[in-house]
Design a protein around this motif. Sequence first.
Motif, PDB file in Angstrom:
ATOM      1  N   THR A  40       0.991  -1.161   0.705  1.00  0.00           N
ATOM      2  CA  THR A  40       0.463   0.294   0.353  1.00  0.00           C
ATOM      3  C   THR A  40       0.554   1.183  -0.210  1.00  0.00           C
ATOM      4  O   THR A  40       0.632   2.595  -0.767  1.00  0.00           O
ATOM      5  CB  THR A  40      -1.052  -0.099   1.398  1.00  0.00           C
ATOM      6  OG1 THR A  40      -1.684  -1.283   1.515  1.00  0.00           O
ATOM      7  CG2 THR A  40      -1.732   1.065   0.981  1.00  0.00           C
ATOM      8  N   ARG A  41       2.004   1.281   0.804  1.00  0.00           N
ATOM      9  CA  ARG A  41       2.873   2.775   0.705  1.00  0.00           C
ATOM     10  C   ARG A  41       3.542   3.024  -0.103  1.00  0.00           C
ATOM     11  O   ARG A  41       3.827   3.332  -0.834  1.00  0.00           O
ATOM     12  CB  ARG A  41       3.663   1.935   1.847  1.00  0.00           C
ATOM     13  CG  ARG A  41       4.418   3.715   2.466  1.00  0.00           C
ATOM     14  CD  ARG A  41       5.183   3.217   3.711  1.00  0.00           C
ATOM     15  NE  ARG A  41       4.403   3.029   5.104  1.00  0.00           N
ATOM     16  CZ  ARG A  41       5.173   2.706   5.967  1.00  0.00           C
ATOM     17  NH1 ARG A  41       6.434   2.365   6.205  1.00  0.00           N
ATOM     18  NH2 ARG A  41       4.045   2.506   6.885  1.00  0.00           N
ATOM     19  N   ASN A  96       0.838   4.363  -2.862  1.00  0.00           N
ATOM     20  CA  ASN A  96       1.222   5.595  -2.280  1.00  0.00           C
ATOM     21  C   ASN A  96       1.754   6.295  -2.681  1.00  0.00           C
ATOM     22  O   ASN A  96       1.601   7.476  -3.321  1.00  0.00           O
ATOM     23  CB  ASN A  96       0.993   6.022  -1.023  1.00  0.00           C
ATOM     24  CG  ASN A  96      -0.492   5.255  -0.693  1.00  0.00           C
ATOM     25  OD1 ASN A  96      -1.712   4.910  -1.081  1.00  0.00           O
ATOM     26  ND2 ASN A  96      -1.178   4.835   0.684  1.00  0.00           N
TER      27      ASN A  96
END
Length: 67
Positions: A14-15, A18
Amino acid sequence: MVTVTAIAGLGLATRLVNVVIAALQKEKDQQARLAVAQERARVSKEMHDILGHTLAVMVGLADVPPA
């Protein structure tokens, strides 16, 4: 233990997503600013040409030798 590792991996993914999205947004904004600058330069050149021609016509019609 597998669940904790899976959750950590999901958090990392997810990081990473992003970060990639932020980089793409930054590039998109940069390209938009560049396009605006190019358009302003084009319009400025066009206006310069128009005004120069207009002044040349005025001088020609006034029968004044150019400086």
